[in-house]
Scaffold this active site. Structure first.
Site, PDB file in Angstrom:
ATOM      1  N   TYR A 190      -9.392   3.680 -25.584  1.00 43.89           N
ATOM      2  CA  TYR A 190      -9.349   2.230 -25.823  1.00 43.89           C
ATOM      3  C   TYR A 190      -9.206   1.558 -24.450  1.00 43.89           C
ATOM      4  O   TYR A 190      -8.530   2.099 -23.562  1.00 43.89           O
ATOM      5  CB  TYR A 190      -8.133   1.939 -26.722  1.00 43.89           C
ATOM      6  CG  TYR A 190      -7.917   0.489 -27.030  1.00 43.89           C
ATOM      7  CD1 TYR A 190      -8.701  -0.158 -27.975  1.00 43.89           C
ATOM      8  CD2 TYR A 190      -6.924  -0.235 -26.371  1.00 43.89           C
ATOM      9  CE1 TYR A 190      -8.494  -1.504 -28.254  1.00 43.89           C
ATOM     10  CE2 TYR A 190      -6.718  -1.577 -26.649  1.00 43.89           C
ATOM     11  CZ  TYR A 190      -7.512  -2.202 -27.589  1.00 43.89           C
ATOM     12  OH  TYR A 190      -7.311  -3.530 -27.858  1.00 43.89           O
ATOM     13  N   GLY A 192      -7.421  -0.501 -22.943  1.00 40.50           N
ATOM     14  CA  GLY A 192      -6.112  -0.672 -22.306  1.00 40.50           C
ATOM     15  C   GLY A 192      -5.389   0.625 -21.976  1.00 40.50           C
ATOM     16  O   GLY A 192      -4.281   0.598 -21.440  1.00 40.50           O
ATOM     17  N   LYS A 193      -5.982   1.766 -22.289  1.00 46.56           N
ATOM     18  CA  LYS A 193      -5.302   3.031 -21.983  1.00 46.56           C
ATOM     19  C   LYS A 193      -5.378   3.322 -20.476  1.00 46.56           C
ATOM     20  O   LYS A 193      -6.163   2.713 -19.761  1.00 46.56           O
ATOM     21  CB  LYS A 193      -5.972   4.176 -22.763  1.00 46.56           C
ATOM     22  CG  LYS A 193      -5.867   4.001 -24.276  1.00 46.56           C
ATOM     23  CD  LYS A 193      -4.417   4.089 -24.740  1.00 46.56           C
ATOM     24  CE  LYS A 193      -4.285   4.243 -26.234  1.00 46.56           C
ATOM     25  NZ  LYS A 193      -3.684   3.098 -26.924  1.00 46.56           N
ATOM     26  N   ASN A 194      -4.595   4.306 -20.013  1.00 51.97           N
ATOM     27  CA  ASN A 194      -4.641   4.646 -18.571  1.00 51.97           C
ATOM     28  C   ASN A 194      -6.072   4.978 -18.165  1.00 51.97           C
ATOM     29  O   ASN A 194      -6.510   4.624 -17.078  1.00 51.97           O
ATOM     30  CB  ASN A 194      -3.744   5.849 -18.269  1.00 51.97           C
ATOM     31  CG  ASN A 194      -2.268   5.485 -18.354  1.00 51.97           C
ATOM     32  OD1 ASN A 194      -1.902   4.628 -19.155  1.00 51.97           O
ATOM     33  ND2 ASN A 194      -1.438   6.123 -17.548  1.00 51.97           N
ATOM     34  N   LEU A 195      -6.782   5.693 -19.040  1.00 50.86           N
ATOM     35  CA  LEU A 195      -8.223   5.891 -18.873  1.00 50.86           C
ATOM     36  C   LEU A 195      -8.882   5.219 -20.063  1.00 50.86           C
ATOM     37  O   LEU A 195      -8.847   5.749 -21.181  1.00 50.86           O
ATOM     38  CB  LEU A 195      -8.565   7.395 -18.846  1.00 50.86           C
ATOM     39  CG  LEU A 195     -10.051   7.717 -18.762  1.00 50.86           C
ATOM     40  CD1 LEU A 195     -10.667   7.195 -17.459  1.00 50.86           C
ATOM     41  CD2 LEU A 195     -10.304   9.216 -18.881  1.00 50.86           C
TER      42      LEU A 195
END
Ligand SMILES: Cc1ncc(COP(=O)(O)O)c(C=O)c1O
Length: 374
Positions: A190, A192-195
């Protein structure tokens, strides 16, 4: 007195800086996908799968359309379905439980530890029945759960261990990357995740060829040969633009995670307010600080105070899974999982993203420390 008189809002997460930094490379990657008309699956997804498996230290990675599908398909690949039970922490994003429900199985919730806020292995055995088939541990907020403790229980009862690593790309448990520790690792990409992809995406990592092949078929209408459908399958392929965007960002992820760790270290060392409790960081885990969650007695009051100072924390998550309306049918009640309920009622996520400036970090620390002293 304000140290900085006029300040832009500091949100919990701001992706603009990250995307500005890599815009040129990203647009070049998009152009290649466009020119190749490789929009659904295809070479750009395969390239990312290859790179991401190497990053996690697994033999295989399978790209899918989001993290919820990753959980759903991984459970199907384990043969889980109607009549089965799967143990899930009560304090997670609801999608961990959706994956179980979509297969026809029942999520069975368990409390978290009061200090790490990760699934509490000492509470798992009492939730096991003859129907239990698997346990899903969630590396919540980017911190690995206690994998070895859960493995002992899973081995004793013949259960599968799945990792929900949606919030933890790059985290390590006793030096080993998450996603390589259980039967399969389920990731969300998604934005907004770190990746995070430029779009919706997810993935599953595994060392077992049997799962790898089955997942490839499940995500593609149950077909390993086009138009020949061996089982009921799904349209859950990853898109080419998403795959290409993830390959670009994967190159930056170690640097971005390192910066998150730097910010977390400052929060841990410099937040000294007696009104604030931090997540305990056990020696087994190397967190990638997807979220920096704290608890406080009167969360709404702290939220209001920080908002007044232009700081806009998040809430992860205000209602634990067992008390969500969607799961009323499972018959849980308030008081069933006191640690998860405490967390839901008292948590607040401080701003955390790699592009935060040192000045912004200092400002957040200063304001948090001043809370309750006015
Ligand atoms: C712990 C956890 N599990 C599963 C998911 C589901 O991922 P997605 O939003 O990509 O479907 C998320 C992401 O939001 C998550 O945080």
């Amino acid at each position: 007195m304000e140290t900085i008189a006029i300040r832009e809002k500091i949100p919990c997460l701001d992706l603009k800086g990250q995307h500005e930094q890599i815009k040129h490379e990203m647009f070049e990657a998009f152009e290649k996908v466009y020119e190749n008309t490789a929009f659904s699956g295809g070479p750009f997804v395969e390239e990312f799968e290859h790179n991401f498996a190497a990053f996690c230290g697994t033999k295989y990675a399978v790209g899918v359309n989001n993290g919820t599908s990753a959980l759903h398909l991984a459970l199907l690949a384990l043969g889980i379905g109607t009549g089965d039970e799967v143990i899930v922490p009560a304090n997670t994003f609801i999608a961990t439980a959706w994956g179980v429900t979509y297969t026809g199985a029942t999520p069975v919730f368990v409390d978290c530890s009061p200090d790490t806020w990760e699934i509490d292995p000492s509470k798992v055995e009492e939730r096991i029945t003859s129907r239990t088939k698997a346990v899903i541990g969630v590396h919540l907020y980017g911190l690995p759960f206690d994998v070895d403790a859960l493995k002992v229980i899973c081995q004793k009862y013949g259960l599968y261990l799945l990792e929900d690593a949606a919030q933890a790309q790059g985290a390590r448990y006793k030096g080993v990357p998450v996603g390589s520790l259980g039967e399969m690792g389920c990731f969300s990409f998604y934005p907004g995740k770190n990746l995070g992809a430029c779009g919706e995406a997810g993935g599953i990592t595994t060392n077992k060829e049997v799962y790898y092949k089955h997942l490839q078929s499940l995500r593609n209408h149950g077909a390993s040969v086009r138009y020949y459908h061996d089982e009921v399958g799904y349209n859950m392929r990853m898109g080419g633009l998403e795959g290409a965007s993830l390959s670009v960002k994967l190159r930056y992820l170690p640097g971005w995670n390192a910066r998150r760790k730097e910010i977390a270290k400052r929060y841990q060392q410099e937040i000294n307010s007696p009104h604030i409790q931090l997540q305990y960081q056990p020696e087994w885990g190397e967190s990638v600080y997807h979220l920096f969650v704290v608890t406080t007695q009167d969360r709404d009051d702290l939220l209001k105070y920080l908002n007044e100072h232009n700081i806009f924390p998040g809430l992860h998550y205000p209602v634990p899974c067992h008390l969500q309306k969607a799961y009323t049918c499972l018959g849980y009640k308030e008081g069933d999982f006191p640690n998860a309920e405490y967390l839901a009622g008292h948590c607040l996520s401080l701003p955390m993203y790699a592009e935060m400036t040192n000045e912004e970090v200092s400002y957040v620390i200063e304001k948090v420390n001043a809370y309750g002293n006015a």
